[in-house]
Design a protein around this motif. Structure first.
Motif, PDB file in Angstrom:
ATOM      1  N   ILE A  82       0.805  -1.221   0.000  1.00 24.55           N
ATOM      2  CA  ILE A  82       0.000   0.000   0.000  1.00 24.55           C
ATOM      3  C   ILE A  82       0.843   1.278   0.000  1.00 24.55           C
ATOM      4  O   ILE A  82       0.625   2.143  -0.854  1.00 24.55           O
ATOM      5  N   PRO A  83       1.819   1.439   0.911  1.00 23.88           N
ATOM      6  CA  PRO A  83       2.609   2.684   0.855  1.00 23.88           C
ATOM      7  C   PRO A  83       3.335   2.877  -0.477  1.00 23.88           C
ATOM      8  O   PRO A  83       3.469   4.005  -0.960  1.00 23.88           O
ATOM      9  N   ASP A  84       3.758   1.780  -1.101  1.00 26.74           N
ATOM     10  CA  ASP A  84       4.456   1.877  -2.383  1.00 26.74           C
ATOM     11  C   ASP A  84       3.536   2.283  -3.523  1.00 26.74           C
ATOM     12  O   ASP A  84       3.986   2.805  -4.535  1.00 26.74           O
ATOM     13  N   MET A  85       2.254   2.049  -3.386  1.00 27.15           N
ATOM     14  CA  MET A  85       1.306   2.346  -4.462  1.00 27.15           C
ATOM     15  C   MET A  85       0.778   3.775  -4.430  1.00 27.15           C
ATOM     16  O   MET A  85       0.081   4.195  -5.350  1.00 27.15           O
ATOM     17  N   ILE A 113      -3.879  13.914  -0.722  1.00 30.53           N
ATOM     18  CA  ILE A 113      -2.538  13.620  -0.216  1.00 30.53           C
ATOM     19  C   ILE A 113      -2.556  13.478   1.304  1.00 30.53           C
ATOM     20  O   ILE A 113      -1.933  12.568   1.855  1.00 30.53           O
ATOM     21  N   LYS A 114      -3.302  14.323   1.975  1.00 29.81           N
ATOM     22  CA  LYS A 114      -3.400  14.226   3.434  1.00 29.81           C
ATOM     23  C   LYS A 114      -4.023  12.908   3.867  1.00 29.81           C
ATOM     24  O   LYS A 114      -3.560  12.268   4.806  1.00 29.81           O
ATOM     25  N   ILE A 115      -5.079  12.486   3.174  1.00 30.34           N
ATOM     26  CA  ILE A 115      -5.731  11.251   3.577  1.00 30.34           C
ATOM     27  C   ILE A 115      -4.859  10.035   3.273  1.00 30.34           C
ATOM     28  O   ILE A 115      -4.866   9.051   4.005  1.00 30.34           O
ATOM     29  N   ILE A 116      -4.067  10.108   2.221  1.00 28.93           N
ATOM     30  CA  ILE A 116      -3.121   9.025   1.925  1.00 28.93           C
ATOM     31  C   ILE A 116      -2.106   8.918   3.053  1.00 28.93           C
ATOM     32  O   ILE A 116      -1.784   7.816   3.518  1.00 28.93           O
ATOM     33  N   GLN A 117      -1.596  10.048   3.511  1.00 32.83           N
ATOM     34  CA  GLN A 117      -0.641  10.042   4.614  1.00 32.83           C
ATOM     35  C   GLN A 117      -1.269   9.456   5.872  1.00 32.83           C
ATOM     36  O   GLN A 117      -0.657   8.633   6.555  1.00 32.83           O
ATOM     37  N   HIS A 118      -2.484   9.845   6.176  1.00 36.59           N
ATOM     38  CA  HIS A 118      -3.181   9.314   7.351  1.00 36.59           C
ATOM     39  C   HIS A 118      -3.437   7.819   7.211  1.00 36.59           C
ATOM     40  O   HIS A 118      -3.267   7.057   8.169  1.00 36.59           O
ATOM     41  N   CYS A 164      -1.786   5.563   5.392  1.00 40.89           N
ATOM     42  CA  CYS A 164      -0.534   4.812   5.512  1.00 40.89           C
ATOM     43  C   CYS A 164      -0.035   4.784   6.954  1.00 40.89           C
ATOM     44  O   CYS A 164       0.453   3.752   7.429  1.00 40.89           O
ATOM     45  N   ASN A 165      -0.176   5.888   7.664  1.00 43.29           N
ATOM     46  CA  ASN A 165       0.223   5.921   9.071  1.00 43.29           C
ATOM     47  C   ASN A 165      -0.659   4.987   9.905  1.00 43.29           C
ATOM     48  O   ASN A 165      -0.178   4.271  10.777  1.00 43.29           O
ATOM     49  N   TRP A 166      -1.959   4.985   9.624  1.00 42.82           N
ATOM     50  CA  TRP A 166      -2.892   4.106  10.332  1.00 42.82           C
ATOM     51  C   TRP A 166      -2.530   2.639  10.092  1.00 42.82           C
ATOM     52  O   TRP A 166      -2.520   1.831  11.022  1.00 42.82           O
ATOM     53  N   LEU A 167      -2.231   2.287   8.846  1.00 39.96           N
ATOM     54  CA  LEU A 167      -1.835   0.902   8.528  1.00 39.96           C
ATOM     55  C   LEU A 167      -0.576   0.506   9.296  1.00 39.96           C
ATOM     56  O   LEU A 167      -0.480  -0.610   9.812  1.00 39.96           O
ATOM     57  N   TRP A 168       0.380   1.427   9.373  1.00 38.86           N
ATOM     58  CA  TRP A 168       1.630   1.156  10.096  1.00 38.86           C
ATOM     59  C   TRP A 168       1.368   1.017  11.601  1.00 38.86           C
ATOM     60  O   TRP A 168       1.859   0.092  12.237  1.00 38.86           O
ATOM     61  N   ARG A 170       6.813   2.394   6.761  1.00 32.55           N
ATOM     62  CA  ARG A 170       6.311   3.651   7.311  1.00 32.55           C
ATOM     63  C   ARG A 170       6.531   4.753   6.287  1.00 32.55           C
ATOM     64  O   ARG A 170       7.638   4.967   5.806  1.00 32.55           O
ATOM     65  N   LEU A 171       5.480   5.443   5.949  1.00 31.78           N
ATOM     66  CA  LEU A 171       5.538   6.530   4.982  1.00 31.78           C
ATOM     67  C   LEU A 171       6.218   7.714   5.659  1.00 31.78           C
ATOM     68  O   LEU A 171       5.795   8.152   6.727  1.00 31.78           O
TER      69      LEU A 171
END
Length: 94
Positions: A45-48, A71-76, A78-82, A90-91
């Motif tokens: 997921i972070p790589d995509m 972009i903000k929601i993608i960051q959130h 990826c952080n949530w997944l981590w 970790r993004l």
């Protein structure tokens, strides 16, 4: 489900659209065999994220979604997944 009781209706609609579109992006890469799936994992997921914004969303005029919010929601996401242990990637936020 995670966001349903934490946001207002407008933002929940935005989150829902993001989840559906990101899922479609992942499926399209999976069908093209450019996607390597690790069963039961979200390692890819972070790589995509770059492909999602730069190719999938851009080629479809971002489906009317604000790019900065996307972009903000993608960051959130990826952080949530981590944080939940679904990925070891970790993004990094620049």
């Amino acid at each position: 489900v995670f966001c349903a009781d934490k946001t207002n209706r407008d933002y929940f609609d935005f989150v829902f659209k993001f989840v559906v579109l990101f899922r479609e992006c992942i499926i399209s890469y999976k069908k093209g065999e450019e996607f390597v799936e690790k069963e039961g994992s979200a390692e890819c997921i972070p790589d995509m994220c770059n492909e999602f914004v730069g190719e999938f969303m851009e080629n479809n005029d971002f489906f009317g979604l604000d790019v900065n919010e996307l972009i903000k929601i993608i960051q959130h996401c990826c952080n949530w997944l981590w944080e939940k242990g679904f990925t070891t990637s970790r993004l990094s936020l620049l």
